[in-house]
Design an enzyme around this catalytic site. Structure first.
Site, PDB file in Angstrom:
ATOM      1  N   GLY A 145       0.848  -1.186   0.000  1.00 22.44           N
ATOM      2  CA  GLY A 145       0.000   0.000   0.000  1.00 22.44           C
ATOM      3  C   GLY A 145       0.888   1.242   0.000  1.00 22.44           C
ATOM      4  CB  CYS A 146       0.359   4.655  -1.264  1.00 21.16           C
ATOM      5  SG  CYS A 146      -1.286   4.951  -0.634  1.00 21.16           S
ATOM      6  CE1 TYR A 147      -1.131   8.266   3.984  1.00 20.29           C
ATOM      7  CE2 TYR A 147      -2.984   6.818   3.567  1.00 20.29           C
ATOM      8  CZ  TYR A 147      -2.475   8.090   3.705  1.00 20.29           C
ATOM      9  OH  TYR A 147      -3.299   9.185   3.559  1.00 20.29           O
ATOM     10  CB  THR A 149       5.414   2.428  -0.036  1.00 17.77           C
ATOM     11  OG1 THR A 149       4.771   1.347  -0.696  1.00 17.77           O
ATOM     12  CG2 THR A 149       6.713   2.757  -0.752  1.00 17.77           C
TER      13      THR A 149
END
Ligand code: NDP
Ligand code: X2W
Length: 342
Positions: A145-147, A149
């Site tokens: 997920g972006c967070y 990462t």
């Protein structure tokens, strides 16, 4: 030799970024493009930043449409990848930008996503200890997920180096594109411009179990994570501010050295010079995560901050970095380490 790559979910934000990066890659060529409600429409109607692909038409997402490629990148809503992946040739490289195969803990998956657990695939964050080796030649990869990462890259040297206690506090600002293209009143200009607000407070955001999984694996013991995302008035970008208490006996002066050592040689994760702090503007459109660390002497807390572009290193760039590894190509090939400014 070139490889053909199909993109499922080509009309979405993540799909659009995958296509932007694929278009600049010397050895990957764009294959089938699939969509859902916009299937059959020219891609130029949605992905206006990709004029070279404007005339290409998408087809409905199906195993048949995605068959016959060297690789498939899936940029579909959560829960849509598992069935599709099961119907694809086991020899095809499948890189999933969605969450379906990120979590190893079936109970955590069911609690946060509310559907049966499909299983887990190698986790696509090559910078983590041991991850790169598992991704080389892999046929199935789950992109983080972006967070997770941003947060994992900010804190992994702290946990891998046993610098901090197993409890982290994270507050992260994220741009509106993180929620995808679909219209939502909470994301309208009137609501977002000139305002910031938290959401998913109190351990309820579905990235919490992913953070717990990543940091616990690094620490070798369970790590509790208090995660609060905030919606920021920008289309792209994540700025994650993470802190954890220094372990007894860890000298504040050792922290920077440990970070420099852990991140040495990483093309896409940069420890900034002392005193320089990451900004979302500096990573716009780049596959780079900028990281900085300091110790708050009064509270003996390590403070680590990371900035990423949620659509590039946070999704599509991370996906292609993994795809390079899976296909035996140089990991950084075709990926932008530089951003767009101002
Ligand atoms: N946006 C981000 O920053 C990040 C996104 N991701 C992940 O990438 C994936 C895609 O996200 P994003 O691009 O933001 O989302 P979008 O809403 O922008 O795009 C969704 C895509 O999936 C298609 N789609 C919608 N519903 C269905 C369905 N029922 N069956 C099959 N296809 C469908 C859409 O097609 P159509 O337009 O034709 O309806 C579109 O191509 C998600 O799993 C997300 O979690 C991961 C990290 C960061
Ligand atoms: C503003 C907003 O809603 N952001 C999204 C970012 C998550 C993301 O993009 O990652 P996934 O791949 O896990 O979906 C969110 O908080 O869910």
């Amino acid at each position: 030799m070139t490889f053909t790559v199909a993109v499922a979910g080509a009309t979405g934000y993540a799909g659009g970024e995958v296509l932007r990066l694929l278009s600049g890659h010397p050895l990957l060529t764009v294959g089938a493009l699939t969509a859902h409600s916009r299937a059959g429409r020219p891609l130029g109607e949605t992905q206006r930043h990709l004029p070279a692909l404007a005339e290409r038409r998408t087809v409905p997402t199906s195993p048949k449409a995605l068959a016959g490629h060297d690789a498939v990148v899936m940029a579909l809503p959560h829960g849509r990848s598992a069935e599709l992946a099961a119907a694809l040739d086991p020899g095809t490289v499948v890189v999933d930008c969605g969450a379906d195969f990120r979590l190893r803990d079936a109970d955590a998956w069911e609690r946060f996503y509310g559907t049966p657990h499909a299983g887990s695939w190698p986790y696509g964050l090559p910078e983590l200890p041991g991850a790169r080796e598992a991704l080389r030649g892999a046929r199935r990869i789950a992109v983080p997920g972006c967070y997770p990462t941003a947060v994992t890259l900010a804190l992994f040297p702290a946990y891998a180096g046993a610098l901090v206690e197993p409890e982290a506090v994270v507050v992260a600002a994220g741009g509106t594109s993180g929620a995808g293209r679909s219209a939502d009143a909470r994301l309208s200009g009137s609501e977002v411009m000139g305002s910031m607000s938290p959401y998913g407070v109190g351990g309820t955001h579905r990235h919490t179990p992913e953070l717990v999984q990543n940091l616990s694996a690094l620490a070798g013991e369970p790590v509790a994570v208090s995660f609060t995302p905030t919606l920021a008035p920008m289309p792209r970008g994540i700025l994650a501010t993470c802190s954890a208490r220094l372990r007894e006996g860890v000298a504040p002066a050792a922290v920077r050295e440990s970070y420099a050592e852990a991140l040495a040689g990483e093309e896409f994760v940069r420890l900034l010079p002392e005193g320089v702090w990451p900004s979302t503007a500096a990573v716009l459109g780049s596959n780079t995560a900028l990281v900085q660390v300091a110790v708050d002497g009064a509270t003996r807390r390590l403070i680590a901050v990371a900035a990423v572009d949620n659509l590039t290193k946070g999704t599509a760039g991370g996906a292609l970095q993994c795809l390079n590894l899976a296909l035996g190509l140089p990991e950084a090939q075709g990926l932008p380490a530089n951003g767009v400014a101002p």
